[in-house]
Write a protein that holds these residues in place. Structure first.
Motif, PDB file in Angstrom:
ATOM      1  N   PHE A   1       2.825  -6.407   6.630  1.00 50.01           N
ATOM      2  CA  PHE A   1       1.661  -5.801   6.742  1.00 50.01           C
ATOM      3  C   PHE A   1       1.684  -4.473   6.029  1.00 50.01           C
ATOM      4  O   PHE A   1       0.599  -4.042   5.346  1.00 50.01           O
ATOM      5  CB  PHE A   1       1.172  -5.865   8.255  1.00 50.01           C
ATOM      6  N   ARG A   2       2.721  -3.655   6.177  1.00 51.02           N
ATOM      7  CA  ARG A   2       2.709  -2.598   5.676  1.00 51.02           C
ATOM      8  C   ARG A   2       2.485  -2.615   4.086  1.00 51.02           C
ATOM      9  O   ARG A   2       1.828  -1.978   3.446  1.00 51.02           O
ATOM     10  CB  ARG A   2       3.926  -1.723   6.007  1.00 51.02           C
ATOM     11  N   ALA A   3       3.090  -3.399   3.580  1.00 53.77           N
ATOM     12  CA  ALA A   3       3.346  -3.814   2.120  1.00 53.77           C
ATOM     13  C   ALA A   3       1.979  -4.378   1.487  1.00 53.77           C
ATOM     14  O   ALA A   3       1.333  -3.877   0.755  1.00 53.77           O
ATOM     15  CB  ALA A   3       4.303  -4.722   1.787  1.00 53.77           C
ATOM     16  N   TRP A   4       1.423  -4.964   2.651  1.00 51.12           N
ATOM     17  CA  TRP A   4       0.107  -5.755   2.036  1.00 51.12           C
ATOM     18  C   TRP A   4      -1.010  -4.589   1.936  1.00 51.12           C
ATOM     19  O   TRP A   4      -1.863  -4.511   1.049  1.00 51.12           O
ATOM     20  CB  TRP A   4      -0.342  -6.785   3.173  1.00 51.12           C
ATOM     21  N   ILE A   5      -0.944  -3.802   2.980  1.00 56.91           N
ATOM     22  CA  ILE A   5      -2.167  -2.837   3.108  1.00 56.91           C
ATOM     23  C   ILE A   5      -1.834  -1.541   2.132  1.00 56.91           C
ATOM     24  O   ILE A   5      -2.967  -1.265   1.336  1.00 56.91           O
ATOM     25  CB  ILE A   5      -2.167  -1.960   4.645  1.00 56.91           C
ATOM     26  N   PHE A   6      -0.739  -1.364   1.668  1.00 56.25           N
ATOM     27  CA  PHE A   6      -0.438  -0.411   0.563  1.00 56.25           C
ATOM     28  C   PHE A   6      -0.873  -1.186  -0.619  1.00 56.25           C
ATOM     29  O   PHE A   6      -1.068  -0.186  -1.630  1.00 56.25           O
ATOM     30  CB  PHE A   6       1.005   0.055   0.482  1.00 56.25           C
ATOM     31  N   GLY A   7      -0.556  -2.331  -0.920  1.00 54.60           N
ATOM     32  CA  GLY A   7      -1.093  -3.007  -2.141  1.00 54.60           C
ATOM     33  C   GLY A   7      -2.685  -2.768  -2.082  1.00 54.60           C
ATOM     34  O   GLY A   7      -3.162  -2.636  -3.329  1.00 54.60           O
ATOM     35  N   ILE A   8      -3.381  -3.164  -0.863  1.00 54.62           N
ATOM     36  CA  ILE A   8      -4.818  -2.916  -1.165  1.00 54.62           C
ATOM     37  C   ILE A   8      -5.184  -1.723  -1.403  1.00 54.62           C
ATOM     38  O   ILE A   8      -5.929  -1.345  -2.342  1.00 54.62           O
ATOM     39  CB  ILE A   8      -5.491  -3.423   0.195  1.00 54.62           C
ATOM     40  N   ALA A   9      -4.557  -0.427  -0.983  1.00 48.67           N
ATOM     41  CA  ALA A   9      -4.899   1.050  -1.424  1.00 48.67           C
ATOM     42  C   ALA A   9      -4.330   1.235  -2.721  1.00 48.67           C
ATOM     43  O   ALA A   9      -5.292   1.975  -3.290  1.00 48.67           O
ATOM     44  CB  ALA A   9      -3.808   1.878  -0.430  1.00 48.67           C
ATOM     45  N   ARG A  10      -3.480   0.589  -3.159  1.00 51.51           N
ATOM     46  CA  ARG A  10      -2.948   0.620  -4.601  1.00 51.51           C
ATOM     47  C   ARG A  10      -4.125   0.192  -5.595  1.00 51.51           C
ATOM     48  O   ARG A  10      -4.648   0.928  -6.770  1.00 51.51           O
ATOM     49  CB  ARG A  10      -1.785   0.120  -4.951  1.00 51.51           C
ATOM     50  N   ASN A  11      -4.568  -0.878  -5.203  1.00 57.36           N
ATOM     51  CA  ASN A  11      -5.739  -1.440  -6.014  1.00 57.36           C
ATOM     52  C   ASN A  11      -7.209  -0.851  -5.818  1.00 57.36           C
ATOM     53  O   ASN A  11      -7.692  -0.964  -6.856  1.00 57.36           O
ATOM     54  CB  ASN A  11      -5.952  -3.029  -5.675  1.00 57.36           C
ATOM     55  N   VAL A  12      -7.402  -0.206  -4.480  1.00 57.61           N
ATOM     56  CA  VAL A  12      -8.343   0.557  -4.195  1.00 57.61           C
ATOM     57  C   VAL A  12      -8.517   1.806  -5.314  1.00 57.61           C
ATOM     58  O   VAL A  12      -9.501   2.008  -5.924  1.00 57.61           O
ATOM     59  CB  VAL A  12      -8.650   0.866  -2.940  1.00 57.61           C
TER      60      VAL A  12
END
Length: 177
Positions: A67-78
């Motif tokens: 999940f941590r990698a997933w949420i950081f991926g979202i933050a990166r895209n945002v």
């Protein structure tokens, strides 16, 4: 209750548990967005947008990645969308102007600003890898999941980015223009 259980229960309708995830990840995501944008207000906006995306897409989340990698991926895209959608002016000069600290504190702030300015000069793919590795102590495998690249690619980006950072900062850690 572990993270997987919390996510499962949120997906089953216990939306109040989302606050638990926010409390767990908010500061990390905010700091990541700050390193990416270089501005507190923009970081706040990007953090809020990240959690809105998490709410919107949590039902589609599967346990393939952490999940941590997933949420950081979202933050990166945002953060990437932020730069694409607005004309962004870096706040480096403003950050340097109002600094009135004692000599030691001033030097630390100056170094932090130099590092931030050097990071801002890197290509996004190298900047992301360096931030995730050194500011969030992520392993190469986690970084690969966040940026959507293989481990050898992540290693290469890390090495190239560090070499550029050394060039940008010079011997004394002062930004070389």
């Amino acid at each position: 209750m572990n993270e997987k259980e919390i996510i499962r229960r949120i997906k089953q309708g216990e939306k109040a548990l989302f606050e638990t995830l926010v409390k767990e990840y908010y500061q990390e995501i905010y700091h990541f967005c700050f390193y990416k944008t270089g501005d507190a207000e923009s970081a706040y906006d990007c953090t809020q947008e990240t959690f809105l995306h998490v709410i919107r897409f949590l039902d589609g989340y599967t346990e393939r990645n952490h999940f941590r990698a997933w949420i950081f991926g979202i933050a990166r895209n945002v953060c990437s969308d932020f730069f694409r959608s607005r004309k962004f002016v870096t706040m480096e000069e403003e950050a340097l102007e109002g600094v009135q600290e004692e000599e030691e504190g001033y030097r630390r702030a100056e170094m932090r600003d130099s590092v931030q300015a050097a990071l801002n000069r890197l290509p996004e793919m190298q900047k992301d890898v360096i931030i995730l590795r050194f500011y969030y102590d992520m392993k190469l495998k986690e970084i690969a999941a966040v940026v959507g690249a293989g481990i050898p690619t992540v290693k290469s980006r890390l090495k190239q980015g560090m070499e550029k950072m050394k060039q940008f900062l010079g011997k004394d850690g002062d930004l070389q223009i």
